[in-house]
Design a protein around this motif. Structure first.
Motif: not given
Length: 307
Positions: A100-102, A121-126, A130-132
């Motif tokens: 849960k922790d970004s 999957k992480l590349s689409t994180d909210r 995380v995404k970067e």
């Protein structure tokens, strides 16, 4: 004793003996020593001191079963150190990628051992952090990266720039980006080849971008010569960088530039600017100010810039 405990040449029996001392600082050094025997690491991984357990979690030679156990530790810092360990197994990283922790998900995204499927999957994180991080990871599949070329987020495009060498589509798109920081990130991409750099030179207009390319370690001699030939003979008024900055300037500054008022000062208080730390502002204030207070001049008269 700490020096002995961290020394990789220290014999295993000595490390085992030191691991049983009451001094937690000493035990942390043993836990992080790459030559510490597995039974000793196993014992230290159960220590009541969370920093000792963190040291075991950081040790790249800690066995996979121990890392798996520490990934479920009640202390956040211990789990964090497991994520950063290059020996952490894929199964553990996959589990921690769901945290849960970004910040945890971001750390998983940065780990060079994280598998492509998890990175996708992480590349689409909210969360942008995380995404970067996922987009910057060299293990992220190319088709995932190409999807991000049209992203409206500057941070995402800047992260993608570090992967410019992997795709001509990414390179050509980001090299035309309107945001300075994105182009600068592309020009600083360490993986760019000499051929790619030469192509970028031909498509480059702004002098500020050329300057960044000039210091790229993979730029060939011909590329350096091309930049020098383009930069030095160009009159300021014909400079693409100058025209770009002039277009962004206020109407007052544009008018002064068109009138060739080289010493034009647009500050509100020349007396205040005289004491500015920037080298140019005080000089411009002196040229433009109708009267500069003598006590202010006394403070800066020793400057070679002023002389």
């Amino acid at each position: 004793l700490c020096e002995v405990a961290r020394n990789p040449a220290t014999p295993a029996p000595v490390l085992e003996k030191l691991s049983k001392r009451l001094d937690n600082w000493l035990r942390r050094e043993v836990a992080e020593n790459p030559t510490t025997p597995v039974p000793v690491l196993d014992s230290l991984s159960k220590s009541a001191d969370e920093y000792v357990r963190c040291a075991v979690a950081r040790n790249p030679l800690t066995p996979i079963p121990l890392l798996a156990a520490l990934s479920k530790d009640t202390e956040r810092l211990v789990r964090w150190n497991v994520i950063g360990n290059p020996s952490t197994p894929v199964s553990v990283l996959e589990a921690l990628a769901e945290d849960k922790d970004s910040n945890f998900r971001s750390a998983v995204a940065r780990n060079p051992s994280t598998p492509p499927m998890v990175l996708e999957k992480l590349s689409t994180d909210r969360e942008s952090l995380v995404k970067e991080a996922a987009i910057s990871n060299p293990n992220t599949p190319l088709h995932v990266l190409i999807k991000q070329v049209s992203s409206k987020a500057v941070g995402v495009r800047r992260a993608l720039a570090s992967q410019s060498h992997r795709s001509s589509e990414i390179l050509h798109s980001l090299w035309k980006d309107t945001h300075d920081s994105v182009r600068q990130a592309v020009a600083s991409c360490p993986g760019l080849t000499k051929t790619q750099l030469d192509e970028m030179l031909q498509a480059c207009e702004l002098e500020s971008d050329l300057v960044i390319l000039l210091v790229h370690p993979n730029l060939g001699v011909r590329g350096v010569e091309w930049i020098v030939d383009k930069l030095f003979p160009t009159p300021a008024a014909e400079s693409a960088w100058y025209r770009h900055k002039l277009a962004e300037a206020s109407a007052e500054i544009r008018a002064a530039a068109l009138a060739d008022k080289v010493t034009f000062y647009h500050g509100k208080d020349p007396n205040k600017s005289v004491l500015a730390k920037r080298a140019l502002a005080p000089l411009m204030a002196l040229c433009a100010g109708p009267f500069i207070e003598p006590e202010r001049l006394v403070k800066v008269v020793g400057s070679t810039d002023w002389l």
